[in-house]
Motif scaffolding. Structure first.
Motif, mmCIF file in Angstrom:
data_model
loop_
_atom_site.group_PDB
_atom_site.id
_atom_site.type_symbol
_atom_site.label_atom_id
_atom_site.label_comp_id
_atom_site.label_asym_id
_atom_site.label_seq_id
_atom_site.Cartn_x
_atom_site.Cartn_y
_atom_site.Cartn_z
ATOM 1 N N UNK A 16 0.958 -0.896 -0.017
ATOM 2 C CA UNK A 16 -0.104 0.538 -0.426
ATOM 3 C C UNK A 16 0.862 1.155 -0.285
ATOM 4 N N UNK A 17 2.241 1.408 0.896
ATOM 5 C CA UNK A 17 3.083 2.440 1.277
ATOM 6 C C UNK A 17 3.401 2.861 -0.315
ATOM 7 N N UNK A 34 -2.825 2.312 -12.277
ATOM 8 C CA UNK A 34 -1.573 1.388 -11.796
ATOM 9 C C UNK A 34 -1.133 1.022 -10.694
ATOM 10 N N UNK A 35 -0.790 2.533 -9.721
ATOM 11 C CA UNK A 35 -1.146 2.661 -8.678
ATOM 12 C C UNK A 35 -1.670 2.862 -8.022
ATOM 13 N N UNK A 36 -3.150 2.811 -8.175
ATOM 14 C CA UNK A 36 -4.631 2.885 -7.410
ATOM 15 C C UNK A 36 -4.508 0.665 -7.196
ATOM 16 N N UNK A 41 -4.394 -4.327 -4.426
ATOM 17 C CA UNK A 41 -4.382 -4.857 -3.966
ATOM 18 C C UNK A 41 -3.947 -5.724 -2.472
ATOM 19 N N UNK A 42 -3.312 -4.344 -2.043
ATOM 20 C CA UNK A 42 -3.463 -4.165 -0.580
ATOM 21 C C UNK A 42 -4.131 -4.752 0.369
ATOM 22 N N UNK A 43 -5.498 -3.673 -0.139
ATOM 23 C CA UNK A 43 -6.719 -4.214 0.194
ATOM 24 C C UNK A 43 -6.748 -5.427 0.888
ATOM 25 N N UNK B 41 3.775 -8.540 -9.521
ATOM 26 C CA UNK B 41 3.434 -7.864 -7.973
ATOM 27 C C UNK B 41 2.180 -8.757 -8.237
ATOM 28 N N UNK B 42 1.059 -8.870 -9.135
ATOM 29 C CA UNK B 42 -0.665 -8.974 -9.341
ATOM 30 C C UNK B 42 -0.217 -10.935 -8.988
#
Lengths: 101, 187
Positions: A16-17, A34-36, A41-43, B41-42
């Motif tokens: 997330x960071x 892409x950063x969103x 994905x972190x959430x 990453x995914x």
């Protein structure tokens, strides 16, 4: 299964960071999208970790709906990028300053 | 709680994929390279899902995210021809980068500090029940998720169907080429 939940939660916080830093510093609208995705994905990873550690399937159902909303968001967002690029020949958000007061 | 060696190796591989891919997304100057790095990453997140017994979501992660969404990104990059490189060293807004470092450090540090204190789970569990049990019998993960989505969350599921239709129609309307672009400022 035997990995502690806090390891996955730390990994999700790190992801997330990184996503938030990219969203704050990059100027290309595509990279910002892409950063969103990274932050979403972190959430999702946090949801699944708590779902696994609490033995509650609601977290996984929530991730399912987050994925659907993310897909819809990317579709509309990229359409906006295409529409803006047609008009301005640029996809950096710094050029979109017409609504500045 | 001790982790076995294969579990540890899988976790470390997934964590390395996630972190390396995410750093690649925000540092590569070419958007195509960023999109490829996003796939890494995914897939790492999908491995972490499998490690935590969320098999259905791991499959959906690979099919929807790595399959559909990244392909959509790549399609738009190719369609627009925006392969010009953005200079990431230039800082157009004074103090933007130090502020970004500070806010991200505070956020991540706060989350990790909260994790180290423990006690981050409070309250009652939800109405949907355990991950691999339905009606008292042990089922697999796909069955458990399917049962909860199609019974407890049926209304939300139907709402997402409407959401997807609206998103597709909106995308078509937004990205449609205007007929009278040469004629002047048309709405």
């Amino acid at each position: 299964m035997t990995i502690p939940a806090s390891w996955f939660l730390t990994l999700a916080a790190l992801l997330f960071g990184i996503g938030a830093f990219g969203l704050l510093t990059r100027r290309s609208a595509l990279i910002m999208f892409m950063c969103v995705e990274l932050m979403l994905n972190a959430v999702n990873l946090t949801f699944v970790t708590f779902s696994n550690s609490l033995h509650d399937v609601a977290g996984q159902a929530s991730v399912f709906f987050v994925m659907v909303v993310a897909a819809a968001e990317v579709t509309v967002g990229l359409a906006i990028v295409v529409a803006v690029f047609r008009r301005r020949q640029s996809n950096t958000v710094d050029d979109l300053s017409e609504l500045k007061g | 709680m001790t982790a076995t060696v294969p579990d540890l190796l899988v976790f470390l591989a997934a964590a390395a994929m996630v972190v390396v891919g995410a750093i690649g997304v925000i540092t590569f100057r070419n958007p195509v390279h960023s999109a490829i790095s996003l796939i890494l990453t995914l897939l790492g997140v999908a491995v972490a899902f499998i490690e935590q017994e969320a098999h259905f979501l791991a499959a959906v992660q690979v099919i929807v995210y790595a399959g559909a969404i990244v392909v959509l990104f790549l399609f738009v990059i190719m369609f627009l021809g925006v392969d010009e490189r953005e200079d990431v060293t230039v800082e157009p807004l004074i103090g933007q980068r130090p502020l970004a470092y500070a806010s991200v450090f505070v956020t991540v540090g706060g989350i990790v500090a909260m994790l180290s204190r423990g006690g981050w789970v409070t309250g009652a569990s939800t109405v949907t029940g355990p991950t691999a049990v339905y009606n008292g019998s042990t089922v697999d993960n796909v069955t458990a998720v399917g049962q909860s989505v199609f019974t407890t969350y049926l209304f939300a599921f139907e709402a997402t169907a409407a959401l997807l239709i609206i998103a597709v129609v909106g995308a078509v309307v937004l990205a449609r080429r205007e007929r009278s672009v040469e004629g002047g400022e048309s709405a």
